[in-house]
Scaffold this active site. Sequence first.
Site, PDB file in Angstrom:
ATOM      1  N   ASN A  29      86.757  32.133  62.974  1.00 13.62           N
ATOM      2  CA  ASN A  29      85.378  32.147  62.742  1.00 13.62           C
ATOM      3  C   ASN A  29      85.179  30.874  61.983  1.00 13.62           C
ATOM      4  OD1 ASN A  29      83.579  34.540  60.479  1.00 13.62           O
ATOM      5  ND2 ASN A  29      82.897  33.535  62.269  1.00 13.62           N
ATOM      6  N   ASN A  93      73.495  31.997  58.997  1.00 12.08           N
ATOM      7  CA  ASN A  93      74.065  32.264  60.439  1.00 12.08           C
ATOM      8  C   ASN A  93      73.833  31.227  61.750  1.00 12.08           C
ATOM      9  OD1 ASN A  93      75.107  34.978  59.955  1.00 12.08           O
ATOM     10  ND2 ASN A  93      72.995  35.725  60.047  1.00 12.08           N
ATOM     11  N   CYS A 102      79.799  36.081  53.830  1.00  9.34           N
ATOM     12  CA  CYS A 102      81.030  35.862  54.861  1.00  9.34           C
ATOM     13  C   CYS A 102      82.098  35.872  54.480  1.00  9.34           C
ATOM     14  CB  CYS A 102      80.581  34.557  55.924  1.00  9.34           C
ATOM     15  SG  CYS A 102      81.640  34.560  57.237  1.00  9.34           S
ATOM     16  N   GLY A 103      82.963  36.973  54.773  1.00  6.80           N
ATOM     17  CA  GLY A 103      84.223  36.923  54.150  1.00  6.80           C
ATOM     18  C   GLY A 103      85.191  35.923  54.778  1.00  6.80           C
ATOM     19  N   ASN A 104      85.260  35.630  55.777  1.00  9.00           N
ATOM     20  CA  ASN A 104      85.987  34.424  56.400  1.00  9.00           C
ATOM     21  C   ASN A 104      85.132  33.068  55.651  1.00  9.00           C
ATOM     22  OD1 ASN A 104      88.068  35.452  58.035  1.00  9.00           O
ATOM     23  ND2 ASN A 104      86.543  35.721  59.401  1.00  9.00           N
ATOM     24  N   ASN A 187      76.525  43.035  53.152  1.00  8.69           N
ATOM     25  CA  ASN A 187      75.898  42.870  54.200  1.00  8.69           C
ATOM     26  C   ASN A 187      76.414  43.899  55.360  1.00  8.69           C
ATOM     27  OD1 ASN A 187      78.651  42.182  55.042  1.00  8.69           O
ATOM     28  ND2 ASN A 187      77.952  40.248  55.905  1.00  8.69           N
ATOM     29  N   ASN A 220      75.561  43.915  61.987  1.00 15.11           N
ATOM     30  CA  ASN A 220      76.854  43.400  62.577  1.00 15.11           C
ATOM     31  C   ASN A 220      77.469  44.802  63.271  1.00 15.11           C
ATOM     32  OD1 ASN A 220      76.981  40.515  61.484  1.00 15.11           O
ATOM     33  ND2 ASN A 220      77.053  41.818  59.738  1.00 15.11           N
ATOM     34  N   GLU A 244      78.166  39.522  65.695  1.00 14.00           N
ATOM     35  CA  GLU A 244      77.474  39.223  64.554  1.00 14.00           C
ATOM     36  C   GLU A 244      75.857  39.224  64.901  1.00 14.00           C
ATOM     37  OE1 GLU A 244      79.363  37.005  61.656  1.00 14.00           O
ATOM     38  OE2 GLU A 244      81.028  36.674  62.424  1.00 14.00           O
ATOM     39  N   ARG A 245      75.319  39.777  63.748  1.00 14.41           N
ATOM     40  CA  ARG A 245      73.772  39.472  63.958  1.00 14.41           C
ATOM     41  C   ARG A 245      73.427  37.966  63.752  1.00 14.41           C
ATOM     42  NH1 ARG A 245      71.403  41.139  57.993  1.00 14.41           N
ATOM     43  NH2 ARG A 245      73.269  40.347  57.022  1.00 14.41           N
ATOM     44  N   CYS A 253      85.609  38.443  61.704  1.00 17.81           N
ATOM     45  CA  CYS A 253      84.390  38.569  60.848  1.00 17.81           C
ATOM     46  C   CYS A 253      85.103  39.303  59.722  1.00 17.81           C
ATOM     47  CB  CYS A 253      83.484  39.479  61.377  1.00 17.81           C
ATOM     48  SG  CYS A 253      81.852  39.950  60.336  1.00 17.81           S
TER      49      CYS A 253
END
Length: 314
Positions: A29, A93, A102-104, A187, A220, A244-245, A253
């Site tokens: 990612n 995004n 965003c976790g990553n 999210n 997502n 992912e949106r 993700c």
Amino acid sequence: MDTTLAETTEPAFRTLSGLRFSKGHGTGNDFVLVADPEGVHTITAEAVAALCDRHRGIGGDGLIRAVPSRFLPEGRELLAAAPDAEWFMDYRNGDGSLSEMCGNGVRVFVHFLRTEGLIELPDGGALAIGTRAGVKTVVRTGDDYAVDMGPWEFIFPGEATAKAMDSLVTAEGLEVPRPALSVSMGNPHTVVALAELSELAGTRLFTAPVVDPVPANGTNVEFVVPSEPLVHDGVGSVTMRVHERGVGETQSCGTGACAAAVAIRHWAGAEAPDSWRVHVPGGVVGVKFFAGPAGHEHVELSGPAVIVATGTLS
């Protein structure tokens, strides 16, 4: 003939000439990262989309601006309750749209702060980060990072509790709409369970899946295959792909991996474990459930973060 980056792309980010950037990823990612310690850079949605363009820009699933929380209204609100959340992850995004979290990305963000010399974080040390989904605490674990992603919740709790599904998802490559469960990790996510890895591989994510009903701010969509056996040595395991949106299919993700573990654990019942491995095209991340404050269950996401390049916009 030499051609500068600015000459080959839309003029949307030509005003950013001379700006230093890095490129990083967490299990594939990937992100463009910009340090803005003085809060002076305005990066428009159009500029983000141009920078993240994989053919005419640097390329990335999104752009992260590292800015002190005091320079953003959202950051100042967080500082009132969490004064140690000095840095804010200003994330967009790849299409330029704002995203809550965003976790990553938050792992890569902290690694970027370290490599830029903006923070010191020893092994085992923790850092509070401001995001549009609230304050997230990141712990360095050797070369990896673990993030307290906060509490999870069902987006449509009545349906999720009564029927263990709340929506239908239609995607190219799947013959019929599939039942799904909608999970918020700050999210929105919609999780679909598939029976076979071949079915997962045959699902085409060039276009966005259709979700009915879709959460208010879009969603997502994760397609997940439970491993067989599901649990080995007390750890659950699943394989996942995600659309992912605002981006499309990505290699990984982080919030989606958490949502996938939430859904599969819910479907598996009371005996399901609290620790999970989520296999994504870009690698493997860990997901763990634990008791948080005020009786809310929290989710921890763990995995690597890598900076692969640095440069300057021409």
